[in-house]
Design a protein around this motif. Structure first.
Motif, mmCIF file in Angstrom:
data_model
loop_
_atom_site.group_PDB
_atom_site.id
_atom_site.type_symbol
_atom_site.label_atom_id
_atom_site.label_comp_id
_atom_site.label_asym_id
_atom_site.label_seq_id
_atom_site.Cartn_x
_atom_site.Cartn_y
_atom_site.Cartn_z
ATOM 1 N N VAL A 168 0.734 -1.126 -0.298
ATOM 2 C CA VAL A 168 0.208 -0.238 -0.454
ATOM 3 C C VAL A 168 0.808 0.941 -0.033
ATOM 4 O O VAL A 168 1.785 1.149 0.773
ATOM 5 C CB VAL A 168 -0.808 -0.248 1.408
ATOM 6 N N LYS A 169 0.168 2.167 -1.179
ATOM 7 C CA LYS A 169 1.484 3.338 -0.751
ATOM 8 C C LYS A 169 -0.012 4.920 0.076
ATOM 9 O O LYS A 169 -0.287 4.721 -0.159
ATOM 10 C CB LYS A 169 1.487 3.871 -2.505
ATOM 11 N N TYR A 170 1.044 5.252 0.727
ATOM 12 C CA TYR A 170 0.985 6.637 1.661
ATOM 13 C C TYR A 170 1.916 7.305 1.177
ATOM 14 O O TYR A 170 2.677 7.398 0.959
ATOM 15 C CB TYR A 170 1.474 5.651 3.352
ATOM 16 N N GLN A 171 1.419 8.234 1.254
ATOM 17 C CA GLN A 171 1.725 10.289 1.313
ATOM 18 C C GLN A 171 2.442 10.372 2.823
ATOM 19 O O GLN A 171 1.996 10.365 3.721
ATOM 20 C CB GLN A 171 0.725 10.813 0.936
ATOM 21 N N VAL A 172 3.885 10.733 2.876
ATOM 22 C CA VAL A 172 4.249 11.693 4.469
ATOM 23 C C VAL A 172 3.922 12.645 3.902
ATOM 24 O O VAL A 172 4.352 14.062 3.031
ATOM 25 C CB VAL A 172 6.071 10.745 3.104
ATOM 26 N N LEU A 173 3.310 12.900 5.044
ATOM 27 C CA LEU A 173 2.457 14.213 5.455
ATOM 28 C C LEU A 173 4.230 15.303 6.062
ATOM 29 O O LEU A 173 4.462 16.709 5.760
ATOM 30 C CB LEU A 173 1.247 14.481 5.851
ATOM 31 N N GLU A 174 4.320 15.122 7.485
ATOM 32 C CA GLU A 174 5.425 15.563 7.866
ATOM 33 C C GLU A 174 6.299 14.592 9.052
ATOM 34 O O GLU A 174 5.346 13.392 9.128
ATOM 35 C CB GLU A 174 4.723 17.042 8.754
#
Length: 588
Positions: A74-80
């Protein structure tokens, strides 16, 4: 050149190789302690794709608007980044939650299990996903009934709990990120309002890996998921290069024509790369990928075999969340692995109550496996043939009718309900699985073909399917094009076997007029005679049987153009018997 000269060259080559190896830098010697990634500053255990030796979790900093990491497929976005945590987002889950779609509960929050690094997330809510056909009530649990094919149970004591267990063996456990602050709120909150696509990800690197890293080594796991500290890939490459050059010199000296073997290896490697490229580029809806050690662990080292066939063996297994699965371990695939790609590509595009769910797959070198949801009642063939009645209970006519209708709906979905039309080409009782409520599910898509156009005429180099269910146009092409009507024919032959409780061609029947069962049934339908089928107890069951027979005889018409679509078959089964016309005599 004599033997002494060749030996002298061989020694010089090895000395220069090993001298260069000793001069190599260790894998981590050139790795930055921290690096800029989007708006965040990251470091070990994260690494950039251009520096694979510098960490344990790859992060793509060039994607917009946020960097991306991948965990368990599963691909996740890195926010902070916040100290020892990184806030990540599942963009697909965010879309589903905004739409309040039940597909949200297909996005199970799953983290890698590794002796190298332990991941943790907070907060999340544990949900128990149960079949809606079972009416249940669990004290202390809230239920969500807004999804057609399943019911969700949850309570606030299961928030962020890693020790939760399914409330029933037929339920699967899933984890979904939860908004901060809902842990202590009342149980009357709407389920979708409690959930979010954002989650805080933390990690702990094992002490063995930290020691390995400090010595300049690389943290790896072996085939048994045990920790392994490697000296570095560059040294390995140099060693193998030296050995390879030595072998080539030896082969040249002996005048061995090794080029044909090299071409064979290149061909196999190309096939492997093609499959790997397909799996990597398949898109966000691809199923979960497991390592072979995961497969061994979930099957308890292949202890519980469910069955076997020409494709390989099937074993019962358990996921980490307690869910039961069936694991099909494939034999070494022929050609370019078309069957494996067909199975993953076809079934990953489906989501229907009458299509078996693909939980995940394994593609690791020559090891390939497919992980399906577990069907406790096995295949349909165990229940429809009279000679097996002493071992399993026979199905009554309402159950047979329900199964025939469910399979028809599943095929209708494959032919019309998917964005890409799917032709199965191997419909038969063995490939119909039954869950705990005898709900039928179509399985085994190894021979399937995808049709990107609206028309379903496909080109085939050879016949595919199982004798007794293959449509005549697949063998004799002048009868018409191979299309979705070929599945209709196979369906008709299978339902006739369900009706008769026997194979359509039965050599044990003494009366030659009953040798070919569809022929015998057609004659009785045409003369409006009793079907003389076993087990019919009342008029309702008689009507069900007669509708199944008439619909099936339409399905096995010799010309594909004379066969109904699966949509029409569903209408025939659900409609009034008096409106059904007797089909023309099939040329059998």
């Amino acid at each position: 050149m004599d033997l002494h000269s060749w030996l002298f060259i061989f020694i010089l080559l090895h000395l220069s190789c090993f001298d260069s190896i000793q001069g190599q830098n260790t894998p981590y010697s050139n790795c930055p302690e921290e690096f800029q990634c989007g708006t965040s500053i990251l470091g070990f255990p994260f690494y950039k794709p251009t520096q694979p030796d510098c960490g344990l979790c790859k992060v793509d900093c060039d994607t917009t608007p946020h960097p991306m990491i991948e965990l368990e497929g599963v691909k996740y976005q890195v926010l902070e980044r916040q100290n020892v945590f990184v806030t990540i987002k599942d963009p697909i889950l965010e879309t589903f939650l905004n739409e309040k779609s039940c597909r949200s509960f297909d996005r199970n929050l799953s983290l890698p299990i590794s002796p190298i690094i332990t991941y943790r997330v907070y907060p999340f809510l544990t949900l128990f996903k149960c079949n809606t056909s079972k009416k249940r009530f669990y004290e202390g649990f809230q239920s969500y009934n807004g999804c057609e094919t399943f019911t969700l149970y949850y309570n606030h004591s299961s928030v962020s709990s890693t020790e939760s267990r399914p409330v029933a063996t037929s339920c699967s456990m899933i984890r979904v990120p939860m908004k901060t602050g809902f842990e202590s709120k009342s149980n009357n909150s709407d389920l979708f309002d409690m959930l979010t696509a954002d989650v805080s990800l933390g990690w702990t690197v094992s002490s063995k890996c930290n020691q390995c890293y400090s010595r300049g080594g690389r943290c790896l796991v072996d085939s048994n998921n045990k920790f392994l500290c490697s000296a570095g890939e560059k040294s390995k490459v140099a060693v193998f290069a030296c050995i390879g050059i030595s072998i080539l010199l030896f082969c040249f000296r002996k005048k061995i024509f090794w080029s044909k073997y090299l071409r064979f290896w290149e061909s196999k490697a190309e096939d492997h790369r093609n499959i790997e490229a397909f799996l990597n580029n398949y898109g966000p809806y691809s199923p979960k990928r497991y390592s072979y050690s995961d497969i061994r662990r979930m099957t308890d080292r292949f202890r519980n075999k469910l069955g076997q066939g020409g494709f390989g063996d099937v074993y019962r297994g358990s996921l980490c969340n307690g869910g039961q699965v069936a694991v099909k371990v494939l034999n070494e695939l022929k050609g370019s692995g078309e069957d494996f790609i067909n199975e993953v590509a076809s079934i990953s595009r489906t989501s229907h109550v009458n299509i078996v769910s693909l939980v995940g797959f394994c593609f690791e070198g020559r090891k390939r496996a497919l992980v399906y949801e577990f069907m406790p009642n096995g295949s349909l063939e165990k229940f429809i043939y009279e000679e097996r009645s002493d071992r399993v209970r026979q199905l009554d006519w309402p159950a047979l009718y329900k199964i025939a209708l469910g399979i028809a709906r599943g095929l209708e979905y494959l032919h019309r309900g998917c964005n890409t039309r799917i032709l199965h080409f191997d419909i038969k009782p063995h490939n119909i699985l039954l869950d705990e409520d005898f709900c039928p599910k179509i399985s085994d898509f190894g021979l399937a073909k995808l049709c990107v156009k609206k028309e379903s005429i496909v080109s085939m180099l050879g016949a595919r399917g199982t004798i007794g269910y293959i449509a005549p146009e697949i063998v004799c092409r002048n009868l018409g094009g191979v299309s979705h009507k070929s599945d209709v024919y196979s369906y008709g032959m299978m339902v006739l076997e369900m009706v008769g409780g026997r194979k359509n061609v039965d050599e044990r029947v003494a009366n030659t007029s009953e040798f070919y069962f569809p022929d015998w049934l057609y004659q009785r339908i045409e003369l409006d005679e009793e079907l003389q089928l076993i087990g019919i107890m009342n008029e309702e069951e008689k009507e069900c049987a007669r509708k199944m027979v008439i619909a099936s005889l339409w399905c096995i018409q010799t010309s594909p153009s004379n066969r109904p679509s699966m949509t029409k078959v569903v209408e025939m089964l659900e409609g009034n018997l008096n409106t059904l016309q007797v089909p023309p005599t099939p040329y059998l």
